[in-house]
Motif scaffolding. Structure first.
Motif, PDB file in Angstrom:
ATOM      1  N   VAL A  52      -4.652   2.042 -20.894  1.00  0.00           N
ATOM      2  CA  VAL A  52      -4.804   3.324 -21.576  1.00  0.00           C
ATOM      3  C   VAL A  52      -6.155   3.943 -21.221  1.00  0.00           C
ATOM      4  O   VAL A  52      -6.244   5.140 -20.931  1.00  0.00           O
ATOM      5  CB  VAL A  52      -4.633   3.155 -23.101  1.00  0.00           C
ATOM      6  CG1 VAL A  52      -4.977   4.435 -23.835  1.00  0.00           C
ATOM      7  CG2 VAL A  52      -3.204   2.715 -23.422  1.00  0.00           C
ATOM      8  N   THR A  53      -7.190   3.147 -21.218  1.00  0.00           N
ATOM      9  CA  THR A  53      -8.525   3.655 -20.870  1.00  0.00           C
ATOM     10  C   THR A  53      -8.557   4.166 -19.435  1.00  0.00           C
ATOM     11  O   THR A  53      -9.142   5.214 -19.159  1.00  0.00           O
ATOM     12  CB  THR A  53      -9.588   2.554 -21.066  1.00  0.00           C
ATOM     13  OG1 THR A  53      -9.594   2.183 -22.444  1.00  0.00           O
ATOM     14  CG2 THR A  53     -10.966   3.026 -20.661  1.00  0.00           C
ATOM     15  N   ALA A  54      -7.913   3.443 -18.524  1.00  0.00           N
ATOM     16  CA  ALA A  54      -7.916   3.828 -17.114  1.00  0.00           C
ATOM     17  C   ALA A  54      -7.222   5.162 -16.882  1.00  0.00           C
ATOM     18  O   ALA A  54      -7.584   5.909 -15.969  1.00  0.00           O
ATOM     19  CB  ALA A  54      -7.251   2.746 -16.270  1.00  0.00           C
ATOM     20  N   VAL A  55      -6.232   5.481 -17.724  1.00  0.00           N
ATOM     21  CA  VAL A  55      -5.493   6.732 -17.562  1.00  0.00           C
ATOM     22  C   VAL A  55      -6.032   7.815 -18.494  1.00  0.00           C
ATOM     23  O   VAL A  55      -6.540   8.842 -18.043  1.00  0.00           O
ATOM     24  CB  VAL A  55      -3.979   6.512 -17.806  1.00  0.00           C
ATOM     25  CG1 VAL A  55      -3.222   7.823 -17.758  1.00  0.00           C
ATOM     26  CG2 VAL A  55      -3.418   5.532 -16.777  1.00  0.00           C
ATOM     27  N   GLY A  89      -7.646   4.645  -7.705  1.00  0.00           N
ATOM     28  CA  GLY A  89      -8.607   5.035  -8.729  1.00  0.00           C
ATOM     29  C   GLY A  89      -8.260   4.479 -10.095  1.00  0.00           C
ATOM     30  O   GLY A  89      -9.130   3.940 -10.801  1.00  0.00           O
ATOM     31  N   VAL A  90      -7.000   4.589 -10.501  1.00  0.00           N
ATOM     32  CA  VAL A  90      -6.579   4.051 -11.800  1.00  0.00           C
ATOM     33  C   VAL A  90      -6.719   2.533 -11.808  1.00  0.00           C
ATOM     34  O   VAL A  90      -7.163   1.944 -12.796  1.00  0.00           O
ATOM     35  CB  VAL A  90      -5.147   4.509 -12.153  1.00  0.00           C
ATOM     36  CG1 VAL A  90      -4.601   3.770 -13.366  1.00  0.00           C
ATOM     37  CG2 VAL A  90      -5.134   6.022 -12.403  1.00  0.00           C
ATOM     38  N   ALA A  91      -6.384   1.874 -10.707  1.00  0.00           N
ATOM     39  CA  ALA A  91      -6.539   0.420 -10.627  1.00  0.00           C
ATOM     40  C   ALA A  91      -8.010   0.018 -10.762  1.00  0.00           C
ATOM     41  O   ALA A  91      -8.337  -0.962 -11.450  1.00  0.00           O
ATOM     42  CB  ALA A  91      -5.954  -0.110  -9.319  1.00  0.00           C
ATOM     43  N   ALA A  92      -8.902   0.778 -10.136  1.00  0.00           N
ATOM     44  CA  ALA A  92     -10.337   0.475 -10.238  1.00  0.00           C
ATOM     45  C   ALA A  92     -10.834   0.673 -11.666  1.00  0.00           C
ATOM     46  O   ALA A  92     -11.616  -0.137 -12.178  1.00  0.00           O
ATOM     47  CB  ALA A  92     -11.130   1.357  -9.271  1.00  0.00           C
ATOM     48  N   ALA A  93     -10.374   1.731 -12.322  1.00  0.00           N
ATOM     49  CA  ALA A  93     -10.776   1.970 -13.713  1.00  0.00           C
ATOM     50  C   ALA A  93     -10.234   0.872 -14.629  1.00  0.00           C
ATOM     51  O   ALA A  93     -10.939   0.415 -15.535  1.00  0.00           O
ATOM     52  CB  ALA A  93     -10.299   3.348 -14.168  1.00  0.00           C
ATOM     53  N   ARG A  94      -8.983   0.451 -14.396  1.00  0.00           N
ATOM     54  CA  ARG A  94      -8.405  -0.634 -15.192  1.00  0.00           C
ATOM     55  C   ARG A  94      -9.207  -1.917 -15.004  1.00  0.00           C
ATOM     56  O   ARG A  94      -9.561  -2.600 -15.971  1.00  0.00           O
ATOM     57  CB  ARG A  94      -6.945  -0.882 -14.830  1.00  0.00           C
ATOM     58  CG  ARG A  94      -6.332  -2.037 -15.625  1.00  0.00           C
ATOM     59  CD  ARG A  94      -5.103  -2.657 -14.973  1.00  0.00           C
ATOM     60  NE  ARG A  94      -5.171  -2.838 -13.542  1.00  0.00           N
ATOM     61  CZ  ARG A  94      -5.808  -3.829 -12.919  1.00  0.00           C
ATOM     62  NH1 ARG A  94      -6.488  -4.730 -13.605  1.00  0.00           N
ATOM     63  NH2 ARG A  94      -5.791  -3.936 -11.603  1.00  0.00           N
ATOM     64  N   GLU A 100     -11.355  -3.998 -17.880  1.00  0.00           N
ATOM     65  CA  GLU A 100     -11.180  -5.429 -18.161  1.00  0.00           C
ATOM     66  C   GLU A 100     -12.517  -6.159 -18.060  1.00  0.00           C
ATOM     67  O   GLU A 100     -12.812  -7.028 -18.875  1.00  0.00           O
ATOM     68  CB  GLU A 100     -10.156  -6.037 -17.215  1.00  0.00           C
ATOM     69  CG  GLU A 100      -8.744  -5.556 -17.503  1.00  0.00           C
ATOM     70  CD  GLU A 100      -7.727  -6.005 -16.457  1.00  0.00           C
ATOM     71  OE1 GLU A 100      -8.132  -6.629 -15.442  1.00  0.00           O
ATOM     72  OE2 GLU A 100      -6.536  -5.700 -16.647  1.00  0.00           O
ATOM     73  N   GLU A 101     -13.338  -5.809 -17.063  1.00  0.00           N
ATOM     74  CA  GLU A 101     -14.665  -6.418 -16.927  1.00  0.00           C
ATOM     75  C   GLU A 101     -15.519  -6.112 -18.137  1.00  0.00           C
ATOM     76  O   GLU A 101     -16.196  -6.997 -18.672  1.00  0.00           O
ATOM     77  CB  GLU A 101     -15.369  -5.895 -15.669  1.00  0.00           C
ATOM     78  CG  GLU A 101     -14.781  -6.364 -14.365  1.00  0.00           C
ATOM     79  CD  GLU A 101     -15.368  -5.629 -13.166  1.00  0.00           C
ATOM     80  OE1 GLU A 101     -16.232  -4.725 -13.346  1.00  0.00           O
ATOM     81  OE2 GLU A 101     -14.944  -5.917 -12.035  1.00  0.00           O
ATOM     82  N   LEU A 102     -15.501  -4.868 -18.576  1.00  0.00           N
ATOM     83  CA  LEU A 102     -16.296  -4.475 -19.733  1.00  0.00           C
ATOM     84  C   LEU A 102     -15.828  -5.185 -21.008  1.00  0.00           C
ATOM     85  O   LEU A 102     -16.655  -5.560 -21.838  1.00  0.00           O
ATOM     86  CB  LEU A 102     -16.244  -2.951 -19.927  1.00  0.00           C
ATOM     87  CG  LEU A 102     -16.976  -2.133 -18.865  1.00  0.00           C
ATOM     88  CD1 LEU A 102     -16.645  -0.647 -19.010  1.00  0.00           C
ATOM     89  CD2 LEU A 102     -18.476  -2.357 -18.925  1.00  0.00           C
TER      90      LEU A 102
END
Length: 105
Positions: A2-5, A90-95, A99-101
């Motif tokens: 959800v955050t990534a999108v 881009g969405v994969a990188a944000a996801r 997860e790291e955060l």
């Protein structure tokens, strides 16, 4: 996801607006006109997307004339390494970053 999108999505839209404005200026439009046209185009498209039950793909097809200017521009955006591929990455990188955060908390 959800955050990534949804969380990062406004930044993606603002970046696209910036790139479209810069492209319009590079093609010779004055900066203020380029900015206004891009803003109004995005607002109109967003309103249509909100109000119309058709999918984004169906709406894209509805505004694309065979052999027209939209089709020519989309051919570039939809090339192998084009917008679709960039959005996936881009969405994969944000996801992944989300997860790291989450692991850091």
């Amino acid at each position: 996801m959800v955050t990534a999108v949804a969380g990062s999505g406004p930044g993606y839209i603002f970046a696209f607006a910036h790139y479209m404005t810069e492209a319009a200026k590079a093609e010779g439009l004055p900066g203020d006109l380029a900015d206004t046209l891009v803003r109004q185009t995005l607002l109109g498209a967003a309103e249509l997307l909100r109000a119309d039950a058709r999918s984004a793909l169906d709406l894209k097809q509805a505004v694309t004339s065979k052999g027209g200017t939209t089709e020519a521009g989309l051919a570039v955006f939809e090339a192998d390494a084009g917008l679709s591929s960039l959005c996936l990455r881009g969405v994969a990188a944000a996801r992944a970053r989300s997860e790291e955060l989450a692991m850091e908390d």
